[in-house]
Design a protein around this motif. Structure first.
Motif, short mmCIF file in Angstrom:
data_model
loop_
_atom_site.label_atom_id
_atom_site.label_comp_id
_atom_site.label_asym_id
_atom_site.label_seq_id
_atom_site.Cartn_x
_atom_site.Cartn_y
_atom_site.Cartn_z
N HIS A 1 16.51 -60.84 -23.82
CA HIS A 1 15.84 -61.74 -24.76
C HIS A 1 16.84 -62.56 -25.57
CE1 HIS A 1 12.16 -59.65 -23.80
NE2 HIS A 1 12.69 -58.49 -24.18
N ASN A 2 18.07 -62.06 -25.69
CA ASN A 2 19.07 -62.77 -26.50
C ASN A 2 20.46 -62.55 -25.92
OD1 ASN A 2 19.98 -60.18 -27.44
ND2 ASN A 2 18.27 -60.17 -28.89
N ILE A 3 21.46 -63.14 -26.54
CA ILE A 3 22.82 -63.10 -26.00
C ILE A 3 23.40 -61.67 -26.05
CG2 ILE A 3 24.15 -63.67 -28.10
CD1 ILE A 3 25.62 -65.80 -26.25
N ASP A 4 22.97 -60.87 -27.02
CA ASP A 4 23.44 -59.48 -27.08
C ASP A 4 22.92 -58.68 -25.88
OD1 ASP A 4 25.02 -59.55 -29.41
OD2 ASP A 4 23.23 -59.48 -30.68
N ASP A 5 21.68 -59.00 -25.46
CA ASP A 5 21.14 -58.34 -24.25
C ASP A 5 21.97 -58.69 -23.03
OD1 ASP A 5 19.09 -57.30 -25.79
OD2 ASP A 5 17.63 -58.85 -25.24
N VAL A 6 22.41 -59.97 -22.94
CA VAL A 6 23.26 -60.41 -21.82
C VAL A 6 24.54 -59.57 -21.80
CG1 VAL A 6 24.68 -62.30 -20.90
CG2 VAL A 6 22.38 -62.79 -21.77
N ILE A 7 25.17 -59.42 -22.97
CA ILE A 7 26.43 -58.67 -23.08
C ILE A 7 26.20 -57.21 -22.67
CG2 ILE A 7 28.17 -57.82 -24.73
CD1 ILE A 7 27.68 -60.58 -26.24
N ALA A 8 25.05 -56.65 -23.06
CA ALA A 8 24.73 -55.25 -22.72
C ALA A 8 24.51 -55.07 -21.21
CB ALA A 8 23.49 -54.79 -23.48
N VAL A 9 23.80 -56.00 -20.57
CA VAL A 9 23.55 -55.90 -19.12
C VAL A 9 24.86 -56.07 -18.35
CG1 VAL A 9 22.38 -56.92 -17.13
CG2 VAL A 9 21.13 -56.61 -19.26
N LEU A 10 25.71 -56.98 -18.83
CA LEU A 10 27.03 -57.15 -18.19
C LEU A 10 27.84 -55.86 -18.30
CD1 LEU A 10 27.94 -60.77 -19.37
CD2 LEU A 10 27.32 -60.07 -17.06
N GLN A 11 27.69 -55.16 -19.42
CA GLN A 11 28.38 -53.87 -19.59
C GLN A 11 27.86 -52.85 -18.57
OE1 GLN A 11 31.05 -53.34 -21.79
NE2 GLN A 11 31.24 -51.52 -20.49
N ASP A 12 26.55 -52.87 -18.29
CA ASP A 12 25.98 -51.98 -17.27
C ASP A 12 26.61 -52.25 -15.90
OD1 ASP A 12 24.30 -50.85 -19.12
OD2 ASP A 12 22.52 -51.98 -18.52
N ILE A 13 26.76 -53.56 -15.58
CA ILE A 13 27.36 -53.94 -14.29
C ILE A 13 28.81 -53.47 -14.24
CG2 ILE A 13 28.04 -55.89 -12.80
CD1 ILE A 13 25.55 -57.39 -13.84
N ILE A 14 29.52 -53.65 -15.36
CA ILE A 14 30.93 -53.21 -15.44
C ILE A 14 31.01 -51.69 -15.24
CG2 ILE A 14 32.90 -52.94 -17.02
CD1 ILE A 14 31.95 -55.68 -18.29
N ASP A 15 30.15 -50.95 -15.95
CA ASP A 15 30.16 -49.47 -15.87
C ASP A 15 29.86 -49.00 -14.44
OD1 ASP A 15 30.72 -49.41 -18.55
OD2 ASP A 15 28.66 -48.98 -19.18
N THR A 16 28.87 -49.63 -13.82
CA THR A 16 28.52 -49.28 -12.43
C THR A 16 29.70 -49.56 -11.50
OG1 THR A 16 26.20 -49.79 -12.84
CG2 THR A 16 26.87 -49.73 -10.55
N SER A 17 30.34 -50.72 -11.71
CA SER A 17 31.47 -51.12 -10.85
C SER A 17 32.64 -50.16 -11.00
CB SER A 17 31.91 -52.54 -11.18
OG SER A 17 30.85 -53.44 -11.00
N ILE A 18 32.89 -49.72 -12.23
CA ILE A 18 33.98 -48.75 -12.47
C ILE A 18 33.65 -47.44 -11.76
CG2 ILE A 18 35.03 -47.30 -14.28
CD1 ILE A 18 34.97 -49.81 -16.11
#
Length: 250
Positions: free
Chosen positions: A5-22
């Motif tokens: 819904h907002n830019i903080d949500d974008v940052i959080a979803v990107l963190q999920d992708i980063i965590d999964t990739s790690i």
């Protein structure tokens, strides 16, 4: 995937992708790490009044980011994605591409295809020219990344600068690519889309996607001299995939 819904949500979803990739030791995390940095920069820009219209810029950022995030999750579920993103994501399955190639091929799909589409969408009902100044500011942030990336990667490749100086061909390849990004290609595409009738939109986007996918092929296979040089760099890259992702986040 969490709702956005907002830019903080974008940052959080990107963190999920980063965590999964790690966790999965996947090179897909390289672009996600870089992109999270960009998004944080854009958020700071909005907070500091850098853009003419902060709320519009946040909306643009969400539409723009969702094109990458949706492509990432579609790819992971074996759904269809654009040719540009398919080339970028498939690179993650190979051993030889260096970190910089993974980043450039992601930036290629996202800037040369997605940015124009997002700009046209956020401008619906308004003259797209109203967005030009803010578009230029976001493009400055994106274009400056090529230099930032080279600096970041010095930790991963101890001899990066020496190699780039020694092989001007590779250096030219990087400069040419960053100039491609810095040019007005994405804006011209956005204007073209804004002036295209809804019935023709898919056709215009597909044509652009094919062109951007062709650039992706140059990044994944830039020629013999560059490939040999990149092979040397690849063998000299320090750390595991998770370590390299963390290096890119600093």
């Amino acid at each position: 995937m969490k709702p956005i819904h907002n830019i903080d949500d974008v940052i959080a979803v990107l963190q999920d992708i980063i965590d999964t990739s790690i966790q999965e030791k996947s090179p897909l995390g390289y672009f996600a790490a870089l992109y999270q940095k960009v998004t944080i920069k854009v958020k700071e820009g909005i907070q500091n009044g850098v853009f003419e219209d902060g709320p519009r810029m946040e909306k643009l950022d969400i539409i723009f980011a969702k094109r990458y995030i949706d492509a990432y999750y579609d790819f992971s579920q074996n759904k269809t994605v654009t040719s540009s993103w398919l080339k970028a994501f498939m690179l993650s399955k190979k051993f030889w591409p260096i970190v910089l190639q993974h980043l450039l091929i992601g930036m290629n799909a996202h800037i040369n295809l997605d940015l124009g589409i997002a700009a046209a969408q956020v401008s619906e009902g308004q003259p797209i020219e109203n967005l030009k100044n803010d578009f230029d500011k976001i493009n400055e942030i994106l274009s400056s990344l090529v230099t930032d990336v080279e600096n970041d990667l010095a930790t991963i490749w101890p001899f990066l600068r020496k190699i780039l100086k020694f092989t001007r061909k590779v250096d030219n390849f990087l400069v040419d690519f960053s100039m491609e990004i810095a040019r007005d290609g994405a804006w011209n595409f956005a204007v073209h889309l804004a002036n295209t009738s809804p019935s023709d939109l898919d056709k215009v986007i597909q044509k652009r996607d094919k062109k951007v996918a062709d650039i992706a092929s140059l990044i994944s296979n830039p020629g013999l001299i560059a490939n040999v040089t990149f092979g040397i760099i690849r063998l000299g890259e320090r750390g595991t995939v998770p370590q390299k992702i963390k290096d890119l986040m600093h």
